[in-house]
Design an enzyme around this catalytic site. Structure first.
Site: not given
Length: 385
Positions: A198, A202
């Site tokens: 991943e 964010e």
């Protein structure tokens, strides 16, 4: 396709460049008189009256530069090659001269890593001491248990192994929330014999003026299925210098065999190299999908305390203006545009689907992913129980 005004992007390198230049002067020269018969001509160096251009001494050469009138560009000899990188123009702003090939590492990121005392590569992170630091968001009191909460995820269908991934977005940030763009190996959640891969951008609910870059990897467990491994992460907090919820900005993740990097408005902010101690770049071996989501986490230390009070006046919305995906060529170490989605019309294109599973404090709802006004809108909402 609608007009997009974009910032130039950064590539690792470009294998070739092409420039065309050709001029056609249609004006005629004044006639040259014969000095043998015209006493007004004082230049006795011109002796051949058949030469109409005194700068050319060989009358058999009519054009010393372009000899074939069918060739309009003397530099490009193959008329079938119009652009080796982008065959369809993607920029409609004439002030942007080259959207694919800006200078590399203009912000100071080294192309080769610094090594620590043990010989491991070291992550490069842009210093952000000069950026304005915004205060943390305040938590608003509310009765969270009186409502059901819903988030949104735009889930990519296409599988990628390396590339450049861009999105022009306006984010969400209030206590308890995560507003994101990320690459994800679809079987990561299954654990057991499956690895985790991943790459994250964010914007967290604690502060509208900062964001987190992160890599998440996990070595798969043995064939018995016994969970013995935990995720490896490498979170870095960066200052924007602006409120990410007020306007649109260009976010990008770049994934190659040699490094993974992150950009905001075409400025590289972080680069992780092959050969670092955690080994995360070399462990990004699985194909991944591109995703975006808006949800609420239970970790108050990470994102702040979620109360949902900010939803009292209606949805909070993460806007995606467009998405661009670039292929990576390992041989030449260059990127080329694969596809672009401008979110025209009212339906998701073939590149996407909508998430519908639980994410801690919220249930992801397909109804909260809306295509309208030339954008994809991902909403967080609440409903009274």
């Amino acid at each position: 396709m609608k007009t997009k005004f974009i910032l130039p992007i950064v590539t690792a390198a470009l294998s070739m460049s092409m420039f065309a230049a050709c001029s056609d002067d249609s004006s005629s020269n004044p006639p040259v008189m014969n000095p043998a018969t015209d006493s007004s001509v004082t230049d006795s160096t011109i002796t051949d009256p058949t030469v109409t251009d005194p700068t050319v001494t060989d009358p058999t050469v009519t054009d010393p530069v372009v000899t074939d009138p069918t060739v309009t560009d003397p530099v490009v000899t193959d008329p079938t090659v119009t652009d080796p990188i982008v065959t369809e123009p993607i920029v409609t702003d004439p002030s942007v001269t080259n959207p694919v090939e800006p200078p590399v590492n203009t912000n100071g990121a080294p192309a080769t890593p610094t090594l620590d005392a043990s010989g491991y590569a070291v992550t490069w992170v842009r210093p952000d001491d000069d950026f304005v630091r915004m205060p943390n968001n305040d938590t608003i009191s509310a009765v969270k248990s009186d409502y059901d909460y819903f988030g949104a995820e735009l889930s990519g269908v296409d599988q990628f192994h390396y590339g450049r991934f861009e999105a022009r977005m306006k984010m969400v940030s209030f206590p308890g929330t995560v507003s994101s763009m990320f690459l994800y190996y679809d079987d990561s959640w299954r654990k057991d014999v499956f690895p985790w891969n991943e790459i994250d951008i964010e914007v967290l609910g604690k502060n509208k003026g900062q964001w987190q870059s992160n890599l998440i990897t996990r070595i798969p467990d043995d064939v018995s299925g016994k969970v013995t491994k935990t995720n490896t992460t490498s979170e870095k907090i960066h200052q924007f210098g602006f409120d990410a919820t007020e306007d649109f900005h260009l976010y990008a993740m770049i994934w190659t065999p040699d490094y993974i990097s992150w950009e905001i408005d075409s400025v590289e902010v972080r680069r992780d190299y092959l050969g670092e101690k955690k080994g995360q770049v070399e462990f990004m071996t699985e194909t991944q999908t591109l995703r975006f989501n808006l949800w609420s986490a239970k970790s108050t230390a990470w994102v702040g305390k979620f109360t949902g009070a900010e939803l009292a006046d209606g949805p909070q919305t993460q806007y995606i203006d467009y998405v661009r995906v670039y292929k990576y060529d390992e041989a030449s170490k260059t990127f080329s545009l694969d596809w672009q989605d401008d979110f025209e019309g009212s339906d998701l294109s073939e590149h996407w689907t909508a998430g519908n599973w639980e994410m801690e404090n919220v249930m992801l709802s397909a109804d909260n992913v809306v295509v309208a006004d030339g954008m994809c809108k991902m909403m967080m909402t609440r409903e009274a129980k």
